[in-house]
Design a protein around this motif. Structure first.
Motif, mmCIF file in Angstrom:
data_model
loop_
_atom_site.group_PDB
_atom_site.id
_atom_site.type_symbol
_atom_site.label_atom_id
_atom_site.label_comp_id
_atom_site.label_asym_id
_atom_site.label_seq_id
_atom_site.Cartn_x
_atom_site.Cartn_y
_atom_site.Cartn_z
ATOM 1 N N MET A 36 0.821 -1.212 0.000
ATOM 2 C CA MET A 36 0.000 0.000 0.000
ATOM 3 C C MET A 36 0.856 1.263 0.000
ATOM 4 S SD MET A 36 -3.191 -0.690 -0.265
ATOM 5 C CE MET A 36 -2.677 -1.998 -1.384
ATOM 6 N N TRP A 37 1.981 1.221 0.677
ATOM 7 C CA TRP A 37 2.889 2.377 0.669
ATOM 8 C C TRP A 37 3.397 2.636 -0.752
ATOM 9 C CZ3 TRP A 37 8.140 3.078 -0.434
ATOM 10 C CH2 TRP A 37 8.683 4.314 -0.029
ATOM 11 N N LEU A 38 3.700 1.573 -1.461
ATOM 12 C CA LEU A 38 4.154 1.717 -2.853
ATOM 13 C C LEU A 38 3.066 2.304 -3.740
ATOM 14 C CD1 LEU A 38 6.083 -1.657 -3.390
ATOM 15 C CD2 LEU A 38 7.087 0.638 -3.304
ATOM 16 N N LEU A 39 1.809 1.961 -3.465
ATOM 17 C CA LEU A 39 0.716 2.405 -4.322
ATOM 18 C C LEU A 39 0.165 3.773 -3.935
ATOM 19 C CD1 LEU A 39 -1.313 -0.938 -4.595
ATOM 20 C CD2 LEU A 39 0.335 -0.016 -6.226
ATOM 21 N N GLU A 40 0.270 4.144 -2.650
ATOM 22 C CA GLU A 40 -0.445 5.312 -2.151
ATOM 23 C C GLU A 40 0.411 6.566 -1.979
ATOM 24 O OE1 GLU A 40 -3.803 5.879 -0.842
ATOM 25 O OE2 GLU A 40 -4.267 4.204 -2.152
#
Length: 268
Positions: A36-40
């Motif tokens: 999620m960190w990579l996407l957000e």
């Protein structure tokens, strides 16, 4: 019974499986937060574009994945809504119960404690205590990950957290009682493992739910353990939300009674 409980808790503290299972839950949490960190986040998206995890056209869609989700909602999506927690916790319960039968230790226990209800009561209480520790520690770990990963989601209120954890504790303890029943009935690692995966993970319930819904007969399955965990309320808004306690406590008592009856009737 409390002598048995003390012994069981000592065995849990000394066992490796209880720590390995929790590490699996923690590892899954780190993985999901990392993705999620990579996407957000802008920094994460730069890395995701560089390694091919995202293409530029997907950036806008990726940024909205966590819209409207707070830290408690994200926690339940990671582990409870999809059944991962019940699978891992169920496997630990299976290992804990089946170890008595595989090693023959059950004969020593029954020689000293002839009341078999004490045995079942001790196992249920041990599983309930471990369950509570798992839920609290896992949530605290998820909140720590949220902080380390730049506060991906806003933090939920403590009242919502207490309400959610309290009813989930009852429902997941009821699932532990079901696994104990299956292990006492079959005395089989294979049967206990299949039950943890197929019942805890939801395949059996969801297939049955979809088939029955074709005939408009599936609503009662919303009160199963799996669907209660997946669809139960996250916040207390009305008295109707309290049905989750009835489901959890009802199944906990039911499976405990059946397990006790089965153990009394079967030879050790």
């Amino acid at each position: 019974m409390f002598n048995l409980l003390s012994m069981d808790l000592y065995r849990v503290k000394r066992s490796k499986s209880v720590y390995v299972c929790f590490l699996l839950l923690a590892a899954a949490t780190v993985l999901v937060y990392g993705i999620m960190w990579l996407l957000e986040t802008p920094q994460g998206q730069e890395i995701a574009l560089r390694i091919g995890l995202l293409v530029p056209q997907e950036l806008t869609e990726a940024e909205s994945i966590l819209d409207g989700i707070d830290s408690l909602g994200f926690f339940r999506q990671i582990c409870l809504d999809g059944g991962m927690y019940n699978v891992v916790f169920g496997i630990w319960v299976m290992l804990f119960i089946c170890a008595d039968f595989q090693s023959g230790f059950i004969k020593n226990i029954m020689a000293l404690h002839q009341n078999r209800w004490n045995y079942i009561g001790s196992k249920i209480m041990t599983a309930w205590i471990v369950d509570g520790c798992y839920l609290v520690l896992h949530l605290l770990f998820a909140l720590l990950m949220n902080r380390l990963f730049d506060d991906l989601t806003p933090y939920a209120g403590w009242k919502d957290i207490l309400f959610y954890l309290s009813w989930v504790w009852f429902v997941t303890a009821a699932f532990a009682a079901l696994i104990i029943l299956i292990c006492v009935l079959t005395r089989s690692v294979e049967a206990g493992s299949l039950a943890a995966v197929l019942l805890g993970g939801g395949p059996v319930v969801m297939v049955l739910y979809r088939v029955l819904n074709m005939f408009h007969l599936g609503d009662w399955l919303k009160y199963s353990i799996y669907l209660t965990c997946a669809m139960g309320p996250q916040k207390y808004t009305s008295v109707k939300n309290l049905y989750v306690y009835v489901v959890g406590f009802g199944f906990l008592i039911l499976y405990t009674l059946i397990a006790g009856i089965v153990l009394k009737k079967k030879d050790i």
